[in-house]
Design a protein around this motif. Structure first.
Motif, PDB file in Angstrom:
ATOM      1  N   LYS A  98       3.147   4.353  -8.866  1.00  0.00           N
ATOM      2  CA  LYS A  98       3.255   4.727  -7.447  1.00  0.00           C
ATOM      3  C   LYS A  98       4.303   3.872  -6.746  1.00  0.00           C
ATOM      4  CE  LYS A  98      -1.122   4.363  -6.384  1.00  0.00           C
ATOM      5  NZ  LYS A  98      -2.358   4.405  -5.565  1.00  0.00           N
ATOM      6  N   GLN A  99       4.336   2.585  -7.062  1.00  0.00           N
ATOM      7  CA  GLN A  99       5.320   1.712  -6.434  1.00  0.00           C
ATOM      8  C   GLN A  99       6.737   2.150  -6.804  1.00  0.00           C
ATOM      9  OE1 GLN A  99       5.261  -0.119  -4.111  1.00  0.00           O
ATOM     10  NE2 GLN A  99       3.704  -1.695  -4.051  1.00  0.00           N
ATOM     11  N   ARG A 100       6.933   2.528  -8.054  1.00  0.00           N
ATOM     12  CA  ARG A 100       8.272   2.947  -8.470  1.00  0.00           C
ATOM     13  C   ARG A 100       8.649   4.294  -7.836  1.00  0.00           C
ATOM     14  NH1 ARG A 100       7.822   1.835 -14.813  1.00  0.00           N
ATOM     15  NH2 ARG A 100       5.600   1.814 -14.290  1.00  0.00           N
ATOM     16  N   LEU A 101       7.674   5.176  -7.644  1.00  0.00           N
ATOM     17  CA  LEU A 101       7.957   6.424  -6.919  1.00  0.00           C
ATOM     18  C   LEU A 101       8.344   6.125  -5.469  1.00  0.00           C
ATOM     19  CD1 LEU A 101       5.113   8.790  -8.209  1.00  0.00           C
ATOM     20  CD2 LEU A 101       7.571   9.035  -8.607  1.00  0.00           C
ATOM     21  N   ALA A 102       7.650   5.151  -4.875  1.00  0.00           N
ATOM     22  CA  ALA A 102       7.990   4.764  -3.504  1.00  0.00           C
ATOM     23  C   ALA A 102       9.390   4.169  -3.442  1.00  0.00           C
ATOM     24  CB  ALA A 102       6.964   3.765  -2.971  1.00  0.00           C
ATOM     25  N   LEU A 103       9.757   3.389  -4.465  1.00  0.00           N
ATOM     26  CA  LEU A 103      11.099   2.814  -4.514  1.00  0.00           C
ATOM     27  C   LEU A 103      12.144   3.912  -4.676  1.00  0.00           C
ATOM     28  CD1 LEU A 103      10.392  -0.306  -6.736  1.00  0.00           C
ATOM     29  CD2 LEU A 103      11.105  -0.338  -4.345  1.00  0.00           C
ATOM     30  N   ALA A 104      11.855   4.896  -5.523  1.00  0.00           N
ATOM     31  CA  ALA A 104      12.795   6.006  -5.699  1.00  0.00           C
ATOM     32  C   ALA A 104      12.976   6.758  -4.384  1.00  0.00           C
ATOM     33  CB  ALA A 104      12.274   6.954  -6.787  1.00  0.00           C
ATOM     34  N   ARG A 105      11.897   6.916  -3.653  1.00  0.00           N
ATOM     35  CA  ARG A 105      11.974   7.585  -2.350  1.00  0.00           C
ATOM     36  C   ARG A 105      12.862   6.796  -1.393  1.00  0.00           C
ATOM     37  NH1 ARG A 105       6.187   8.913  -0.149  1.00  0.00           N
ATOM     38  NH2 ARG A 105       6.114   6.636  -0.009  1.00  0.00           N
ATOM     39  N   TYR A 156       8.944  17.007 -12.538  1.00  0.00           N
ATOM     40  CA  TYR A 156       9.006  16.695 -11.120  1.00  0.00           C
ATOM     41  C   TYR A 156       8.138  17.617 -10.273  1.00  0.00           C
ATOM     42  CZ  TYR A 156      12.713  13.261 -11.766  1.00  0.00           C
ATOM     43  OH  TYR A 156      13.413  12.139 -12.133  1.00  0.00           O
ATOM     44  N   ALA A 157       7.585  18.663 -10.882  1.00  0.00           N
ATOM     45  CA  ALA A 157       6.671  19.560 -10.158  1.00  0.00           C
ATOM     46  C   ALA A 157       5.226  19.083 -10.251  1.00  0.00           C
ATOM     47  CB  ALA A 157       6.782  20.982 -10.710  1.00  0.00           C
ATOM     48  N   THR A 158       4.988  17.966 -10.927  1.00  0.00           N
ATOM     49  CA  THR A 158       3.632  17.434 -11.063  1.00  0.00           C
ATOM     50  C   THR A 158       3.070  17.038  -9.695  1.00  0.00           C
ATOM     51  OG1 THR A 158       4.155  16.571 -13.259  1.00  0.00           O
ATOM     52  CG2 THR A 158       2.220  15.648 -12.150  1.00  0.00           C
ATOM     53  N   VAL A 159       1.866  17.513  -9.401  1.00  0.00           N
ATOM     54  CA  VAL A 159       1.204  17.147  -8.150  1.00  0.00           C
ATOM     55  C   VAL A 159       0.583  15.764  -8.306  1.00  0.00           C
ATOM     56  CG1 VAL A 159      -0.627  17.739  -6.513  1.00  0.00           C
ATOM     57  CG2 VAL A 159       0.758  19.548  -7.554  1.00  0.00           C
ATOM     58  N   VAL A 160       0.875  14.869  -7.363  1.00  0.00           N
ATOM     59  CA  VAL A 160       0.458  13.473  -7.520  1.00  0.00           C
ATOM     60  C   VAL A 160      -1.010  13.252  -7.177  1.00  0.00           C
ATOM     61  CG1 VAL A 160       2.798  12.705  -6.988  1.00  0.00           C
ATOM     62  CG2 VAL A 160       1.098  12.804  -5.157  1.00  0.00           C
ATOM     63  N   GLU A 197       0.849  -1.189   0.000  1.00  0.00           N
ATOM     64  CA  GLU A 197       0.000   0.000   0.000  1.00  0.00           C
ATOM     65  C   GLU A 197       0.885   1.239   0.000  1.00  0.00           C
ATOM     66  OE1 GLU A 197      -3.024   0.006   2.938  1.00  0.00           O
ATOM     67  OE2 GLU A 197      -3.605  -2.061   2.557  1.00  0.00           O
ATOM     68  N   THR A 198       1.221   1.710  -1.194  1.00  0.00           N
ATOM     69  CA  THR A 198       2.088   2.872  -1.330  1.00  0.00           C
ATOM     70  C   THR A 198       1.328   4.136  -0.931  1.00  0.00           C
ATOM     71  OG1 THR A 198       3.215   1.797  -3.147  1.00  0.00           O
ATOM     72  CG2 THR A 198       3.504   4.177  -2.934  1.00  0.00           C
ATOM     73  N   TYR A 199       1.963   4.954  -0.093  1.00  0.00           N
ATOM     74  CA  TYR A 199       1.325   6.202   0.325  1.00  0.00           C
ATOM     75  C   TYR A 199       2.137   7.376  -0.191  1.00  0.00           C
ATOM     76  CZ  TYR A 199      -1.180   9.598   3.124  1.00  0.00           C
ATOM     77  OH  TYR A 199      -1.956  10.662   3.519  1.00  0.00           O
ATOM     78  N   LEU A 200       1.483   8.215  -0.992  1.00  0.00           N
ATOM     79  CA  LEU A 200       2.108   9.437  -1.486  1.00  0.00           C
ATOM     80  C   LEU A 200       1.348  10.632  -0.934  1.00  0.00           C
ATOM     81  CD1 LEU A 200       2.715   8.492  -5.241  1.00  0.00           C
ATOM     82  CD2 LEU A 200       4.347   8.389  -3.351  1.00  0.00           C
ATOM     83  N   LEU A 201       2.077  11.679  -0.606  1.00  0.00           N
ATOM     84  CA  LEU A 201       1.459  12.897  -0.086  1.00  0.00           C
ATOM     85  C   LEU A 201       0.822  13.678  -1.227  1.00  0.00           C
ATOM     86  CD1 LEU A 201       4.425  14.026   2.191  1.00  0.00           C
ATOM     87  CD2 LEU A 201       2.390  12.767   2.894  1.00  0.00           C
ATOM     88  N   GLU A 205      -4.337  13.227  -4.211  1.00  0.00           N
ATOM     89  CA  GLU A 205      -4.498  12.560  -2.918  1.00  0.00           C
ATOM     90  C   GLU A 205      -4.085  11.096  -3.009  1.00  0.00           C
ATOM     91  OE1 GLU A 205      -7.852  11.527   0.496  1.00  0.00           O
ATOM     92  OE2 GLU A 205      -8.436  12.500  -1.360  1.00  0.00           O
ATOM     93  N   ARG A 206      -3.158  10.700  -2.130  1.00  0.00           N
ATOM     94  CA  ARG A 206      -2.635   9.333  -2.060  1.00  0.00           C
ATOM     95  C   ARG A 206      -2.046   8.871  -3.398  1.00  0.00           C
ATOM     96  NH1 ARG A 206      -4.225   6.470   2.454  1.00  0.00           N
ATOM     97  NH2 ARG A 206      -3.828   4.526   1.349  1.00  0.00           N
ATOM     98  N   GLY A 207      -1.707   9.838  -4.257  1.00  0.00           N
ATOM     99  CA  GLY A 207      -1.073   9.484  -5.520  1.00  0.00           C
ATOM    100  C   GLY A 207      -2.008   8.926  -6.561  1.00  0.00           C
ATOM    101  N   TYR A 208      -3.313   9.243  -6.478  1.00  0.00           N
ATOM    102  CA  TYR A 208      -4.276   8.600  -7.368  1.00  0.00           C
ATOM    103  C   TYR A 208      -4.205   9.072  -8.810  1.00  0.00           C
ATOM    104  CZ  TYR A 208      -6.764   5.599  -4.191  1.00  0.00           C
ATOM    105  OH  TYR A 208      -7.091   4.574  -3.344  1.00  0.00           O
ATOM    106  N   ARG A 209      -3.345  10.031  -9.112  1.00  0.00           N
ATOM    107  CA  ARG A 209      -3.165  10.422 -10.514  1.00  0.00           C
ATOM    108  C   ARG A 209      -2.225   9.458 -11.232  1.00  0.00           C
ATOM    109  NH1 ARG A 209      -1.879  16.649 -11.297  1.00  0.00           N
ATOM    110  NH2 ARG A 209      -2.020  15.907 -13.442  1.00  0.00           N
ATOM    111  N   PHE A 210      -1.643   8.525 -10.489  1.00  0.00           N
ATOM    112  CA  PHE A 210      -0.700   7.582 -11.078  1.00  0.00           C
ATOM    113  C   PHE A 210      -1.211   6.165 -10.914  1.00  0.00           C
ATOM    114  CE2 PHE A 210       1.701  11.364 -10.189  1.00  0.00           C
ATOM    115  CZ  PHE A 210       2.555  11.481 -11.277  1.00  0.00           C
TER     116      PHE A 210
END
Length: 631
Positions: free
Chosen positions: A504-511, A488-492, A444-448, A494-499
């Motif tokens: 989202k998993q790959r963004l979490a891995l990058a983080r 990189y200025a793209t707003v993701v 469950e990837t969580y993005l702000l 709520e909870r990254g639902y634009r992706f």
């Protein structure tokens, strides 16, 4: 994660006929103001000076009526009149300064409370948040503390101000005529009794009202999140949810009306009685003259009535303030309940810091229970994961796989045995050292709700743009980000639902790559993805895992074949261990699971048919993953 039922209310439900419980310790409330005692002392001086100046006017008025006017002393009349104007001016200036200081102090106390509750919740274990609705937590921080604003910003000052004004006025009234003072204050005990009853009633209603507001906040948080909207619309329950919210809102309306009207008639009676006292004073002065006593002079009587009328406002306000304080005690009690929550996972007084962690993880006869009365979720687990090696943990749903992984970063603490990093018990490590050593990537990837760059920098606030791009390349997501209009200025959202789920998993891995932890816990990080997306994410995971100690909680056995060590959990115990080839040769439970997964129509170890596990279509679409929130 499925929706969990909320915990039992922490504030006892009380009916109108219930006996009120003792209020929270007033000393504790007063301690909130201790850091600002210097400013409060200044407020007290301003209040006292303002009250003394205010009661001077009736004495000046008496001199005007009894001396200056009858004796036609123009100079004295002018001086007395200017004195009354000056008293009003000085009292107004003092009032403004008093309001400024008291409001500042009150807002600082509000800040301290909000920060204290938020900081305490940050220390709570993961189990607390699995039991508590998010809306309930938000209600404590925003609703309850916000409801206390009047008490901490103005009520305390109003109490001191009115108490001082009442005291000064009573002293002045006694100085003018003690007999009329007795007539004026004869009913004060009755007024105080009424105010206390009203206060207790409002306190009960306030507690129920805040509980109702917390429930509505939880409903809004659940049903108006992205997941809630998806669920409501796809299940055709939008109208039902609206009706439920309307019904809860109706209950709040009734409670708000009751809170507003509680004791209004009784308090209005006090005002009417106090308004009838001036005629009683005139009658008393006349009765003294008729009985041959020493009646007050006209100037004294006019000045006394002026004081008595001046007493009406602060006395009534004082009684109302007492009512408000009693009602606000219910809010203080709810906030103190959160501040008093026990913290299960704490840092040692002198914690250990790992300067150069190697990443060796060991589970030494580990036992863990979520509930002391229930059977253990993990039972005597004894494992060692050498630094730089990989461990895969497999087993059926409920076998304890995720729990085992969560013990390493201390999301939970063991109830028996110990977990070590480089030979040091994780309970002895500092939180900062543990967080920098262990990275977690969950299913469950969580993005702000922020930009991609801000989400990545959550792991490393000082990361440069070059470091962000390097981490994104390693996670196989840079090209996709670069193709976006805002990069990189793209707003993701709520909870990254634009992706999509894979993005989202790959963004979490990058983080996680930005944090560069030597130990990595992967909790079914690819189980919700379709096969093509899973391969892309798996390549990113492989890049991240290079040279690290990796513990993989596996949903699909195909993802763990190359692990240095595979452990099969069953009922919280280690049933089998070895490499993929060794376990196949053992021809035990693991071999059966592999055969079942590779057989058409079989079931994966987590209880999901391979076709279902592989489809992941809803999870991979840009609209977001499948929703598990229940209405």
């Amino acid at each position: 994660m499925p929706h969990l039922a909320p915990p039992a209310p922490t504030t006892p439900a009380t009916g109108d006929d219930a006996e009120p419980k003792p209020p929270p310790q007033l000393r504790r409330i007063l301690r909130l103001f201790t850091p600002y005692r210097g400013r409060l002392a200044l407020v007290g001086l301003l209040v006292g000076a303002s009250s003394l100046v205010a009661v001077a006017s009736p004495f000046l008025l008496r001199e005007i009526i009894d001396v200056a006017l009858p004796e036609r002393r123009t100079g004295l009349l002018t001086a007395l009149a200017l004195g009354m104007v000056a008293a009003t001016l000085v009292s107004s200036v003092f009032g403004v300064l008093q309001t400024l200081i008291s409001t500042t102090v009150g807002q600082r106390v509000m800040h301290d409370l909000r920060t204290g509750v938020y900081g305490k919740l940050q220390q709570m274990p993961l189990a607390f948040f699995t039991r508590t609705r998010t809306g309930e937590v938000q209600s404590r921080i925003a609703g309850d503390i916000g409801g206390m604003q009047a008490t901490v910003t103005s009520t305390a000052t109003s109490l001191v101000s009115n108490l001082t004004a009442v005291t000064a006025t009573l002293v002045a009234m006694v100085a003018l005529d003690w007999r009329l003072t007795l007539v004026s204050v004869a009913l004060l005990p009755f007024f105080v009794w009424i105010a206390r009853r009203v206060g207790r009633e409002r306190k009960r209603i306030t507690a129920r009202r805040q509980g109702q507001m917390a429930g509505m906040a939880a409903m809004v948080t659940e049903s108006l999140s992205v997941s809630g909207i998806l669920l409501g619309r796809t299940m055709g329950r939008a109208e039902t949810l609206t009706e439920r919210f309307s019904a809860e809102s109706e209950k709040l309306v009734a409670l708000e009306v009751r809170a507003s009207m509680a004791g209004r008639w009784r308090m209005a009676t006090i005002g009417m009685i106090m308004g009838a006292i001036p005629p009683l004073l005139y009658w008393s002065a006349g009765a003294l003259a008729q009985l041959g006593g020493n009646p007050p002079s006209i100037g004294t009587l006019v000045a006394f009535v002026g004081l008595q009328q001046g007493l009406l406002r602060p006395a009534t306000s004082l009684l109302s303030t007492g009512v408000d304080i009693q009602a606000s005690l219910a809010l203080f009690q709810r906030v103190f309940e959160y501040l008093d929550l026990p913290v299960d996972i704490t840092e040692r007084p002198k914690p250990v810091t790992l300067e150069r962690p190697r990443g060796e993880v060991a589970f030494e006869h580990v036992t863990f229970r979520y509930d002391p009365a229930a059977r253990p979720t993990l039972d005597d687990v004894d494992l060692t994961v050498p630094a730089g090696s990989s461990l895969a943990v497999v087993g059926a749903t409920g076998a304890g796989k995720s729990t085992l992984g969560y013990l390493v970063p201390r999301l939970y603490d063991v109830t028996g045995g110990r977990v070590t990093l480089d030979g040091v018990d994780v309970r002895d490590l500092s939180f900062a050292s543990l967080a920098s050593t262990v990275g977690v990537v969950s299913q469950e990837t969580y993005l702000l709700h922020a930009s991609i760059a801000e989400n990545l920098r959550f792991a490393k606030p000082d990361a440069t743009q070059g470091e962000l791009e390097e981490a994104a390349r390693a996670a196989q997501i840079h090209d996709h980000i670069a193709a976006l209009p805002d990069g990189y200025a793209t707003v993701v959202g709520e909870r990254g639902y634009r992706f999509s789920g894979g993005e989202k998993q790959r963004l979490a891995l990058a983080r996680t790559i930005l944090r560069d932890p030597p130990v990595l816990v992967l909790d079914e990080a690819t189980s919700a993805l379709d096969t093509r997306t899973e391969h892309a994410v798996q390549r990113a995971i492989d890049a991240l895992a290079a040279g690290r100690t990796v513990i993989t909680i596996a949903h699909r056995l195909s993802t763990v074949r190359d692990a240095d060590q595979i452990v099969l959990l069953d009922g919280g115990r280690v049933l089998e261990r070895g490499t993929h080839e060794q376990l196949l040769a053992l021809d035990g439970r693991y071999a059966a699971l592999v055969a079942r997964e590779t057989t058409p129509g079989g079931t994966a170890p987590g209880g999901t048919a391979p076709g279902e596990a592989a489809s992941g279509g809803a999870a991979a679409r840009r609209d977001g993953p499948s929703v598990e929130l229940t209405p």
